[in-house]
Design a protein around this motif. Structure first.
Motif, PDB file in Angstrom:
ATOM      1  N   ASP A 201       6.418   0.449   7.645  1.00 19.81           N
ATOM      2  CA  ASP A 201       5.682   1.717   7.210  1.00 19.81           C
ATOM      3  C   ASP A 201       6.842   2.753   7.136  1.00 19.81           C
ATOM      4  N   ALA A 202       6.998   3.232   5.865  1.00 19.66           N
ATOM      5  CA  ALA A 202       7.995   4.363   5.574  1.00 19.66           C
ATOM      6  C   ALA A 202       7.366   5.542   5.563  1.00 19.66           C
ATOM      7  N   GLY A 203       6.301   5.659   5.576  1.00 16.29           N
ATOM      8  CA  GLY A 203       5.452   7.022   5.812  1.00 16.29           C
ATOM      9  C   GLY A 203       5.029   7.420   4.492  1.00 16.29           C
ATOM     10  N   PRO A 204       4.568   8.672   4.444  1.00 16.08           N
ATOM     11  CA  PRO A 204       3.888   8.945   3.102  1.00 16.08           C
ATOM     12  C   PRO A 204       4.657   9.250   1.649  1.00 16.08           C
ATOM     13  N   GLY A 205       6.089   9.259   2.186  1.00 19.96           N
ATOM     14  CA  GLY A 205       6.886   9.568   1.213  1.00 19.96           C
ATOM     15  C   GLY A 205       7.525   8.132   0.465  1.00 19.96           C
ATOM     16  N   GLY A 206       7.380   7.221   1.170  1.00 23.41           N
ATOM     17  CA  GLY A 206       7.706   5.704   0.943  1.00 23.41           C
ATOM     18  C   GLY A 206       9.245   5.879   1.251  1.00 23.41           C
TER      19      GLY A 206
ATOM     20  N   THR B 211       0.926  -1.285  -0.089  1.00 20.66           N
ATOM     21  CA  THR B 211      -0.017  -0.173  -0.184  1.00 20.66           C
ATOM     22  C   THR B 211       0.914   1.123   0.066  1.00 20.66           C
ATOM     23  N   PRO B 212       0.245   2.330  -0.298  1.00 16.26           N
ATOM     24  CA  PRO B 212       1.241   3.600  -0.361  1.00 16.26           C
ATOM     25  C   PRO B 212       2.146   3.721   0.905  1.00 16.26           C
ATOM     26  N   GLY B 213       3.550   3.582   0.653  1.00 12.76           N
ATOM     27  CA  GLY B 213       4.430   3.880   1.731  1.00 12.76           C
ATOM     28  C   GLY B 213       4.484   2.658   2.674  1.00 12.76           C
ATOM     29  N   GLN B 214       3.981   1.585   2.627  1.00 15.23           N
ATOM     30  CA  GLN B 214       4.137   0.280   3.274  1.00 15.23           C
ATOM     31  C   GLN B 214       4.787  -0.797   2.312  1.00 15.23           C
ATOM     32  N   PHE B 215       5.672  -1.583   3.039  1.00 17.21           N
ATOM     33  CA  PHE B 215       6.255  -2.590   2.371  1.00 17.21           C
ATOM     34  C   PHE B 215       6.533  -3.747   3.094  1.00 17.21           C
ATOM     35  N   SER B 216       6.415  -4.836   2.157  1.00 16.24           N
ATOM     36  CA  SER B 216       6.728  -6.231   2.685  1.00 16.24           C
ATOM     37  C   SER B 216       8.137  -6.396   2.317  1.00 16.24           C
ATOM     38  N   VAL B 217       8.808  -7.035   3.644  1.00 13.80           N
ATOM     39  CA  VAL B 217      10.315  -7.096   3.465  1.00 13.80           C
ATOM     40  C   VAL B 217      10.869  -8.698   3.773  1.00 13.80           C
ATOM     41  N   LEU B 218      11.540  -9.019   2.677  1.00 13.61           N
ATOM     42  CA  LEU B 218      12.104 -10.399   2.777  1.00 13.61           C
ATOM     43  C   LEU B 218      13.577 -10.206   2.812  1.00 13.61           C
TER      44      LEU B 218
ATOM     45  N   VAL C 154      11.532   4.491   9.133  1.00 13.61           N
ATOM     46  CA  VAL C 154      10.999   3.248   8.978  1.00 13.61           C
ATOM     47  C   VAL C 154      10.372   2.305  10.253  1.00 13.61           C
ATOM     48  N   LYS C 155       9.154   2.256  10.542  1.00 11.17           N
ATOM     49  CA  LYS C 155       8.673   1.618  11.524  1.00 11.17           C
ATOM     50  C   LYS C 155       8.262   0.218  11.188  1.00 11.17           C
ATOM     51  N   ASN C 156       8.332  -0.629  12.096  1.00  8.40           N
ATOM     52  CA  ASN C 156       7.704  -2.242  11.759  1.00  8.40           C
ATOM     53  C   ASN C 156       6.124  -2.009  12.404  1.00  8.40           C
ATOM     54  N   LEU C 157       5.373  -2.700  11.372  1.00  9.02           N
ATOM     55  CA  LEU C 157       3.940  -2.692  11.570  1.00  9.02           C
ATOM     56  C   LEU C 157       3.660  -3.853  12.490  1.00  9.02           C
ATOM     57  N   LYS C 158       4.182  -4.832  12.501  1.00  7.54           N
ATOM     58  CA  LYS C 158       4.504  -6.109  13.493  1.00  7.54           C
ATOM     59  C   LYS C 158       5.769  -6.576  13.681  1.00  7.54           C
TER      60      LYS C 158
END
Length: 339
Positions: free
Chosen positions: A91-96, A41-48, A69-73
């Motif tokens: 979540d990296a914020g509005p700017g991604g 979603t805008p500004g949010q990432f899944s990281v592997l 950058v903050k962890n969502l979980k």
């Protein structure tokens, strides 16, 4: 003398073996680490984040995301035989992450690399190899307006040229409309109509399930094939008198089909109007290319002297082929929707 040579050879072999041990260990260590970032979603990432494991020891490389950058979980870690896999949702914020630097602490002390794959919501994918001499990567900023426009024009052209059901509908319109001026108005009405529903569906204003739409698109082609048969037998109908009205009506339906393809590609959140407009322009360009090729083939066919029997039979054969394919698609898609 022989005993000395034998002892010297054995000593040399042992020394070579000792030299090869660290080299073998280095060969295992040289397997690259892997980082995959996917914008969900805008500004949010899944990281592997996957790092190699050698003799039970994890490669001493630490993934360092930007401070904001903050962890969502909580991260989830899985231990495999040859690597350690960590999954995060951040979540990296509005700017991604555009313009941000991701660092790999400790990479400079190894001989391995990190393969980084970044996939954004607009469908753009970049792959970069990070080396120990430069243990970081800067995520590319969002593309400029010209780059966005060019990318979505190409997406539109590709979609229409590989969307065989849409091309078959346009071909049926060409066979119905004999006047090029009226054909231009008809295609324009079709484009205007599918632009409306494409925009509404992509923006989430209107939602129509995909399978029924695909089945109805096939049915629209079959109906045009029936209209061509009626015209061949001298029957005038709404389609033959006002083809642009029929093209506009069915164009509304085809727009939902285009929307499903555009949804799969994704839209850049900062440039949605430009991306929509560019995609529509690409679809129109693709249609004009197809129409130009068909009219060119028909013009060449008129210059070639062929037996009258073949000329009379060409149109009915083409029409029944269009109708048969459309009917098959309709039954197939209807069966898929029903199941």
């Amino acid at each position: 003398m022989k005993r000395w040579r034998h002892g010297f050879g054995l000593q040399l072999a042992v020394q070579l073996a000792l030299l090869l041990v660290p080299l073998a260990a280095s060969a295992h260590e040289s397997r690259p680490a892997y980082l995959a970032l996917q914008e969900t979603t805008p500004g949010q990432f899944s990281v592997l984040w996957r790092t190699p494991v050698l003799a039970g020891m994890r490669l001493p490389v630490i993934l360092q995301l930007p401070d904001r950058v903050k962890n969502l979980k909580d991260p989830v870690v899985s231990e495999l035989a040859d690597s350690l896999v960590e999954r995060r949702w951040v979540d990296a914020g509005p700017g991604g992450l555009a313009g941000e630097r991701i660092q790999f602490g400790g990479l400079q002390l190894t001989i391995t690399d990190v393969l980084v794959r970044v996939q954004m919501r607009d469908g753009t994918v970049s792959t970069t190899l990070v080396t120990p001499s430069r243990p970081w990567i800067e995520i590319a900023a969002a593309p400029g307006l010209l780059a966005v426009a060019g990318a979505y024009v190409l997406h539109g052209i590709e979609h229409i040229l590989f969307g065989f059901d849409h091309l078959l509908f346009v071909l049926a319109l060409i066979l119905i409309v004999r006047s090029r001026r009226i054909l231009l108005w008809t295609i324009t009405a079709f484009t205007f109509a599918h632009s409306i529903t494409l925009s509404l569906a992509t923006l989430g204003v209107v939602h129509v399930p995909g399978p029924p739409v695909e089945a109805m698109i096939a049915l629209s082609i079959a109906l045009l094939a029936c209209e061509i048969v009626r015209m061949q037998h001298g029957h005038l109908s709404l389609t033959s008198r006002w083809p642009w009205i029929v093209a506009f009506t069915f164009g509304l339906l085809h727009g939902f089909g285009f929307a499903s393809a555009l949804t799969e590609i994704g839209l850049p959140q900062a440039d949605i109007p430009l991306a929509l407009f560019s995609f529509n322009i690409g679809v129109e360009i693709g249609q004009l290319i197809f129409i130009g090729v068909v009219l060119g083939v028909l013009a060449c066919a008129k210059r070639i002297s062929v037996p009258a029997m073949i000329t009379r039979g060409a149109l009915p054969i083409a029409n029944y082929a269009i109708g048969s394919v459309a009917a098959f698609w309709f039954i197939e898609r209807l069966a898929g929707f029903a199941s």
